[in-house]
Design a protein around this motif. Structure first.
Motif, PDB file in Angstrom:
ATOM      1  N   LYS A  56       0.676  -1.128  -0.041  1.00 22.52           N
ATOM      2  CA  LYS A  56      -0.232  -0.136  -0.041  1.00 22.52           C
ATOM      3  C   LYS A  56       0.925   1.444  -0.081  1.00 22.52           C
ATOM      4  N   LYS A  57       1.942   1.074   0.920  1.00 21.62           N
ATOM      5  CA  LYS A  57       2.820   2.272   0.742  1.00 21.62           C
ATOM      6  C   LYS A  57       4.361   1.246   0.574  1.00 21.62           C
ATOM      7  N   SER A  61       8.288   6.050  -2.149  1.00 24.37           N
ATOM      8  CA  SER A  61       7.003   6.479  -2.908  1.00 24.37           C
ATOM      9  C   SER A  61       6.153   5.616  -2.727  1.00 24.37           C
ATOM     10  N   GLU A  62       4.549   6.552  -3.273  1.00 24.54           N
ATOM     11  CA  GLU A  62       3.602   5.571  -2.898  1.00 24.54           C
ATOM     12  C   GLU A  62       3.012   4.744  -3.663  1.00 24.54           C
ATOM     13  N   GLU A  63       3.479   4.411  -5.154  1.00 24.47           N
ATOM     14  CA  GLU A  63       3.424   3.040  -5.916  1.00 24.47           C
ATOM     15  C   GLU A  63       3.961   3.079  -6.456  1.00 24.47           C
ATOM     16  N   ALA A 106       9.570   0.762 -10.414  1.00 23.56           N
ATOM     17  CA  ALA A 106       9.026   1.181 -12.182  1.00 23.56           C
ATOM     18  C   ALA A 106       8.002   2.375 -11.953  1.00 23.56           C
ATOM     19  N   ASP A 107       8.836   3.406 -12.681  1.00 20.69           N
ATOM     20  CA  ASP A 107       8.227   4.672 -13.455  1.00 20.69           C
ATOM     21  C   ASP A 107       7.694   4.257 -15.138  1.00 20.69           C
ATOM     22  N   GLN A 108       7.949   5.954 -15.465  1.00 25.74           N
ATOM     23  CA  GLN A 108       7.436   5.423 -16.829  1.00 25.74           C
ATOM     24  C   GLN A 108       8.629   5.620 -17.436  1.00 25.74           C
TER      25      GLN A 108
END
Length: 124
Positions: A56-57, A61-63, A106-108
């Motif tokens: 959840k956290k 980061s939050e996601e 992972a992100d963009q």
């Protein structure tokens, strides 16, 4: 064969149930075997059980983070499995059994990953 059909049916029912949302947990059972390619050399087989969870956290980061815990084994064989002459072995018979943890973010634009493995390797 009946067990395979039952397992496949349960898997499809589970996947259908979670198709409406993003699953937060995953259990993976994997099996590798080069026997299916009608050969038995180098990396010969593996059996793995992995549990993945999206917290959840996260840590940073939050996601976009995921944690994994796995248990598995890998078996290695030489290319000439019929020879009894050890000088013919291009790779020794060996095995690895271990427990690993993995963190992924992972992100963009990027993927960061940290892994740790605790295991035992040696003659099979």
């Amino acid at each position: 064969m009946k067990q395979f059909v039952l397992l496949f049916g349960l898997l499809m029912a589970y996947c259908t149930g979670i198709a409406q949302g993003i699953p937060q947990q995953q259990l993976e059972i994997a099996h590798d075997n080069d026997f299916f390619l009608t050969t038995d050399r180098y990396y010969s087989s593996g059996l793995f059980l992995t549990y993945r969870r999206v917290p959840k956290k996260g840590l940073f980061s939050e996601e976009g983070e995921q944690f994994s815990l796995g248990l598995g084994q890998q078996v290695y064989t030489p290319s000439n499995v019929m020879s009894r002459d050890t000088t013919d072995y291009d790779r020794p018979y060996a095995g690895l059994s271990g427990l690993w943890v993995r963190w992924t973010k992972a992100d963009q634009n990027q993927l960061l990953e940290g892994r740790a493995l605790l295991g035992r390797t040696g003659p099979s």
